[in-house]
Write an enzyme that holds these catalytic residues in place. Structure first.
Site, short mmCIF file in Angstrom:
data_model
loop_
_atom_site.label_atom_id
_atom_site.label_comp_id
_atom_site.label_asym_id
_atom_site.label_seq_id
_atom_site.Cartn_x
_atom_site.Cartn_y
_atom_site.Cartn_z
N GLU A 126 0.83 -1.21 0.00
CA GLU A 126 0.00 0.00 0.00
C GLU A 126 0.86 1.26 0.00
O GLU A 126 1.81 1.35 0.79
CB GLU A 126 -0.93 0.00 1.22
CG GLU A 126 -2.00 1.06 1.14
CD GLU A 126 -3.01 0.97 2.29
OE1 GLU A 126 -4.18 1.32 2.07
OE2 GLU A 126 -2.62 0.54 3.38
N GLY A 271 1.89 -0.81 11.12
CA GLY A 271 1.42 -1.65 12.20
C GLY A 271 0.92 -2.97 11.70
O GLY A 271 1.18 -4.03 12.29
N ALA A 272 0.20 -2.93 10.55
CA ALA A 272 -0.36 -4.15 9.97
C ALA A 272 -0.90 -3.81 8.58
O ALA A 272 -1.00 -2.64 8.20
CB ALA A 272 -1.46 -4.73 10.85
N GLU A 274 -4.06 -5.23 5.71
CA GLU A 274 -5.29 -6.01 5.63
C GLU A 274 -5.37 -6.92 4.42
O GLU A 274 -6.46 -7.12 3.85
CB GLU A 274 -6.48 -5.07 5.61
CG GLU A 274 -6.60 -4.14 4.39
CD GLU A 274 -5.97 -2.78 4.56
OE1 GLU A 274 -6.33 -1.86 3.79
OE2 GLU A 274 -5.12 -2.62 5.45
N ASN A 275 -4.27 -7.52 3.99
CA ASN A 275 -4.33 -8.46 2.88
C ASN A 275 -5.36 -9.54 3.20
O ASN A 275 -5.20 -10.27 4.18
CB ASN A 275 -2.97 -9.13 2.66
CG ASN A 275 -1.83 -8.13 2.72
OD1 ASN A 275 -1.82 -7.12 2.03
ND2 ASN A 275 -0.86 -8.42 3.58
N GLU A 306 -7.75 -4.39 11.32
CA GLU A 306 -7.50 -5.11 10.07
C GLU A 306 -8.68 -6.02 9.70
O GLU A 306 -9.00 -6.17 8.52
CB GLU A 306 -6.21 -5.93 10.18
CG GLU A 306 -4.97 -5.13 10.52
CD GLU A 306 -4.77 -3.92 9.63
OE1 GLU A 306 -5.01 -4.02 8.41
OE2 GLU A 306 -4.37 -2.86 10.16
N HIS A 309 -11.31 -4.24 7.86
CA HIS A 309 -10.93 -4.02 6.46
C HIS A 309 -11.35 -5.16 5.55
O HIS A 309 -11.44 -4.97 4.33
CB HIS A 309 -9.41 -3.85 6.35
CG HIS A 309 -8.92 -2.46 6.61
ND1 HIS A 309 -9.51 -1.35 6.06
CD2 HIS A 309 -7.87 -2.01 7.35
CE1 HIS A 309 -8.84 -0.27 6.44
NE2 HIS A 309 -7.85 -0.63 7.24
N GLU A 328 -10.00 3.60 6.07
CA GLU A 328 -9.20 3.74 7.27
C GLU A 328 -9.98 4.34 8.44
O GLU A 328 -9.83 3.90 9.58
CB GLU A 328 -7.95 4.58 6.99
CG GLU A 328 -6.98 3.94 6.01
CD GLU A 328 -6.49 2.56 6.47
OE1 GLU A 328 -6.66 2.21 7.66
OE2 GLU A 328 -5.93 1.83 5.62
#
Length: 860
Positions: A126, A271-272, A274-275, A306, A309, A328
């Site tokens: 991203e 931080g992470a 969302e795949n 996540e 998402h 977001e």
């Protein structure tokens, strides 16, 4: 690297339909770190509306095949142009390339664990880095179905968005793994994670939503093998199950992605991410020390952010980065709501008010502030818009929307939105249409006031007290001076409190709606009785934290809050009051010394760990940023004495509190020293708690109380990857000319990974060194660095270089911060807009510190 613009993306989406992409990635040679590239092939099934288009790929293109036959192409940096496409017909376009392994955390990142030498790979894209890993159409509104095939060493574990459906092993110890085809998916959330990961098999979540679907979802966690024994998986699985229950109940669409793997990866820029089905997390969420309640709560927040998402962002995707907030802000808001409602971390909204919302207020008061619905002309602008406005302000505004239209209408609107646009790409108008239909309310004016205008509203209260103590003209005031004069619609709770026997008790609660300059708080005259003033020692505006506005306490309420805020029984109210006090400190309206003393008096009885931990960070910032050096000594001594006393008092009874106070003590020692405490810090450097030990070791290094050989001995005795990075930071912080010169040389050498770059810069800036800092030269090279490196590395470099202190009473400090950046901006008017934005924001921060410090410089 070329920067994809919104106009280019819109044209390509209108003239190119991509229905599927089949990707084969060969990382069988990844363990040989001398190999810088890997082969990758993408086969795109498409229908072209024009005979010429471009495919995104940042690697070396070796061949292009159209419908199976070799075809000419033009290699244009990170684009490959193809002409002669059949118009209006289904065709396959195969692009074969060599892509590069990354050390910047963008594309396909490769990490070697110093503890056991194992190699790990993961992707991070991203907003626009998928084409660093494989050829694709790298924009969010193009959502083909993806099929991944990964060729990797036989003993590796491989994750992707789909479910593994086939494995073929060759004689040379290499395995090809085939994954199921995904539903339509944007390129930035495709993923491959490969390596000798430790996998923790969890329970299977079974359930569905109101659409009638049902899914049996195996839950898995993974991390580096050397971290596996430290991952407290039960807590993660518990939060994951609770989140799946929560979102299925409210969103009406059954989870469509087939798998739910959560992988903790090293050297992560975020931080992470969302795949879908293959969510990646920063491995800092795993602690080699027992994680505290606050740390687990922080991880739970990210876990459910996540998970949200999977619907907001993955199922329905913003068509372009203008509407980044569509995913977001919702994930930020819904993650907090899910945690507070469905897990043991019920104080999450108080945590939000004290942490994320402060981030929003800070960002929103900068000259670079922007509307929540931002104007993003290209992906470079998108990269710098992952900020406190897009995340936290948007989440706070959504909380206000829920209060305004009602929770039932909000979730009904979400269900309509998902149902109508599943697997599609949308804009703000699509969401507002769904919310309008569900709430039966006109939202155009709400959008204009909240989403299209920058800056925070300001709320305050006034009243009159007559001769018999009756409260009259109790009024809520709205100021728009920080948001361009816009007066927004707010629904807020105003509460009154009475101080009795050293405790604050709530006396009255008023539900107030305001969309003008003022509104009555007590129209029924509840307090307009003789003696009514006795109920009003403290007035809390925005109790329950329903809206987004800076709340100003009156002088009497400020005094009472400083004395008794810790006695308020509701965590959310304490958080709101502390946030009001903190904003007053930042704006020069409240003496930081009074704030520090109040915090130190309140934290021993604070029952919400997230509030306690944030307050201790506020203390450090108040002392370092908003007090001039000439008046810091008393507060410095007070902080050291209080935090070490509280640490000693809690060591046997509350391990989390001990960690919090010890961290605060060590941080204050690192910043300003304290000879009488050196032995204590040396003792902490030897404790059997890696977190505390390395904080103490870095503090000793920054003060020049240990040498490089001692740091290396600590590193080698520890042996972990974390210790290797922390040792780099500690050595860079040594106040010695030779080690500093070596550290700066490594920064400029392009040999450091993303995490080591940040660690080296953090060490250099933390040092007590008083000679030439090297910062002036590093600032002079910012533009050159920015233009030669990826934006991820550039952000780390610039943020690290500009992590400067300001002390208006120390000779040369203002010149080395405020004046330095003003000069840079004056001489770099044509620098990239995103770089100038970061410099402007740091300058604004320095100017605020300078302004507030002058306020208290002579006020003893």
């Amino acid at each position: 690297m070329q920067i994809l613009t919104r106009n280019e993306a819109a044209h390509r989406a209108a003239t190119l339909e991509v229905s599927a992409i089949d990707v084969t990635v060969d990382v069988s040679g990844a363990v040989d770190t001398s190999r810088e590239t890997y082969p990758v092939t993408s086969i795109l099934t498409l229908v072209a509306g024009e005979e010429r288009t471009f495919i995104d790929i940042a690697g070396q293109v070796e061949a292009v095949l159209l419908n199976g036959a070799e075809h000419p192409f033009e290699d244009d940096e990170d684009r490959v142009w193809v002409s002669g496409l059949p118009v209006g017909e289904t065709a396959t376009l195969e692009v074969r390339a060599l892509a590069r392994y990354s050390r910047s955390g963008e594309g396909l990142h490769r990490y070697t664990d110093p503890e056991d030498g194992e190699v790990y790979l993961y992707t991070q894209f991203e907003p626009n880095d998928a084409h660093r890993a494989w050829p694709c159409v790298d924009q969010p509104d193009v959502k083909p179905a993806w099929t991944f095939h990964v060729i990797a060493p036989q003993d590796w574990v491989v994750f992707s968005n789909g479910v593994e459906v086939g494995v073929e092993t060759t004689a040379d110890g290499v395995t090809r793994r085939d994954f199921s085809t995904t539903p339509p998916l944007s390129s930035y959330i495709t993923a491959v994670v490969a390596g000798p990961w430790a996998v923790i098999e969890g329970p299977t979540w079974s359930g569905g939503a109101s659409d009638g679907g049902h899914v049996e979802l195996p839950l898995r966690l993974a991390c580096r093998r050397t971290l596996a024994r430290y991952l407290d998986s039960e807590d993660v699985f518990e939060v994951t199950r609770a989140g799946l229950d929560f979102f299925h109940e409210r969103y009406g669409i059954t989870f469509p992605w087939g798998s739910y793997d959560q992988i903790y990866v090293p050297e992560y820029n975020l931080g992470a991410m969302e795949n879908p089905g293959c969510i990646t997390f920063n491995e800092s969420y795993i602690s080699r020390s027992t994680p505290t309640f606050s740390e687990r709560q922080r991880r739970a927040n990210t876990t459910l952010h996540e998970m949200c998402h999977m619907w907001f962002g993955d199922l329905v995707t913003p068509a372009w980065w203008d509407d980044l907030w569509l995913k977001e802000s919702f994930a930020e808001n819904q993650g907090a709501s899910a945690i507070a409602t469905a897990t043991q971390y019920t104080g999450e909204w108080a945590n939000f008010a004290m942490n994320r919302k402060i981030w929003a207020y800070t960002q929103d008061q900068m000259p670079t502030t922007h509307p929540i619905a931002a104007d993003i002309p290209d992906v470079a602008a998108a990269k710098t818009n992952f900020d406190g406005i897009t995340y936290a302000k948007g989440a706070a505004v959504l909380k206000q929307l829920v209060a305004w239209v009602g929770e039932d209408a909000f979730y009904e609107g979400a269900r309509r939105y998902f149902d109508k646009h599943r697997f599609g790409a949308t804009s703000l108008g699509d969401l507002l249409e769904a919310l309008k239909e569900a709430s039966h309310q006109e939202l155009g004016s709400w959008k204009s006031a909240w989403l299209d205008t920058p800056g925070p509203s300001t709320l305050s209260a006034s009243w009159e007290t007559d001769s018999v103590g009756a409260i009259t003209n109790f009024t809520l005031h709205q100021g728009g001076e920080a948001c361009g004069g816009v007066l927004r619609p707010h629904r807020v709770t105003v509460s009154t409190w009475h101080a009795a026997d050293g405790t604050l008790e709530r006396t009255h609660v008023f539900d107030v709606r305001i969309d003008a300059e003022k509104a009555p708080i007590d129209p029924e005259g509840v307090l307009a009785i003789p003696g009514g003033a006795a109920f009003v020692d403290l007035v809390v505006i925005n109790d329950d934290d329903l809206t987004y506005a800076i709340s100003r306490l009156d002088q009497r309420s400020t005094d009472v809050a400083l004395a008794y805020v810790g006695t308020i029984n509701a965590p959310i109210t304490r958080a709101v009051v502390w946030a009001s006090l903190w904003n007053a400190v930042r704006d020069g309206l409240l003496d930081p010394r009074r704030f520090i003393a109040s915090v130190l008096g309140a934290v021993p009885t604070e029952t919400e760990p997230a509030i306690r931990d944030r307050l201790l960070l506020f203390v450090a910032e108040a002392l370092s940023s908003f007090l001039p050096g000439s008046v810091r000594a008393e507060s410095h001594d007070q902080v050291l004495a209080t935090t070490i006393r509280l640490a000693k008092e809690s060591v046997a009874s509350d391990a989390d509190a001990w960690r919090a106070y010890t961290r605060a003590f060590i941080a204050e020692f690192a910043a300003r020293g304290g000879d009488e405490y050196e032995a204590m810090v040396r003792g902490f450097a030897a404790v059997d708690n890696p977190d505390i030990a390395w904080r103490a070791r870095r503090a000793l290094a920054a003060r020049g109380l240990v040498d490089e050989q001692m740091i290396l001995a600590w590193r080698d005795a520890d042996g972990s990857g974390e210790a290797a990075r922390l040792a780099v930071e500690a050595i860079a912080s040594l106040p010695e000319e030779t080690t500093r010169s070596r550290a700066w040389a490594s920064v400029m050498s392009d040999t450091l990974s993303n995490d080591y770059l940040s660690a080296t810069l953090a060490g250099l800036q933390a040092s007590s060194w008083e000679g030439a800092s090297g910062v002036t030269e590093a600032v002079a090279r910012m533009r050159e660095y920015w233009e030669r490196h990826t934006i991820g590395m550039s952000l780390r470099y610039v943020s690290g270089v500009l992590d400067l202190s300001v002390d208006v009473t120390r000779e040369g400090s203002v010149e080395a911060s405020v004046t330095l950046l003003r000069s840079w901006l004056d001489t770099h008017e044509d620098a990239p807009a995103q770089l100038r934005r970061i410099v402007v924001e740091h300058l604004d921060d320095f100017e605020r510190r300078e302004r507030v410090q002058h306020r208290w410089e002579h006020d003893q």
